[in-house]
Design an enzyme around this catalytic site. Sequence first.
Site, mmCIF file in Angstrom:
data_model
loop_
_atom_site.group_PDB
_atom_site.id
_atom_site.type_symbol
_atom_site.label_atom_id
_atom_site.label_comp_id
_atom_site.label_asym_id
_atom_site.label_seq_id
_atom_site.Cartn_x
_atom_site.Cartn_y
_atom_site.Cartn_z
ATOM 1 N N HIS A 150 39.516 34.009 43.248
ATOM 2 C CA HIS A 150 39.940 35.362 43.616
ATOM 3 C C HIS A 150 40.114 35.478 45.121
ATOM 4 O O HIS A 150 39.452 34.796 45.893
ATOM 5 C CB HIS A 150 38.956 36.429 43.105
ATOM 6 N N HIS A 152 40.085 38.191 48.349
ATOM 7 C CA HIS A 152 39.587 39.494 48.780
ATOM 8 C C HIS A 152 40.575 40.139 49.755
ATOM 9 O O HIS A 152 41.008 39.492 50.712
ATOM 10 C CB HIS A 152 38.246 39.355 49.517
#
Length: 203
Positions: A150, A152
């Site tokens: 992922h 950010h």
Amino acid sequence: MESRRLAILCSHLRPQKKPDFSWVSASNCVSNGGIDDTKKKSIKEIEKEKEEKDCIFCKIIRGEAPAFKLYEDDVCLCILDLNPLNHGHSLVIPRSHYTSLEATPPSVVASMSSKIPFMSSAIMKATHCDSFNLLVNSGSAAGQVIFHTHLHIIPRKASDHLWTSKGIKRLPLKLDQETTDLIDSIREQLSSKNHSSEEKTAS
């Protein structure tokens, strides 16, 4: 006596009724030691299935866990971080399960990265910020907690005091043998990766 012999002979020649085995339950056993090859799974496949089953991001993607979705397409989605560092802190995650950035195919990374400009712009406008941090924690030592790739997006304001470059001690690069060896080692790794990529393309 003759008639009794004739009766016995006829009984042997008469077709017999087949025995009824319908009461016997069918067995799932197969000839190769009782294990069906089609059901065999490698340990790696079993571990990956378990990872995906337990992964909170995979649960969100499957609709089994709640999330505030901001954007989604066929490859990835963007959600609000439930434990934000700043107001508007968001995450871009791939739909498929990859444990780290290194394990994520380049095409997926490219698709995720292509969403950053317009997603960050929307987030900054919504939070009245003029800056943002783009952050990737890849591996435990780098602070990765959820092992599903992922990115950010953290909107920033000058007054937020979240962290500043001044607060991080940075030393100038030494122009010595250690640095030369580092450069050579990285270039060697890049060269070998390029070579293996070319071989895969050729095959």
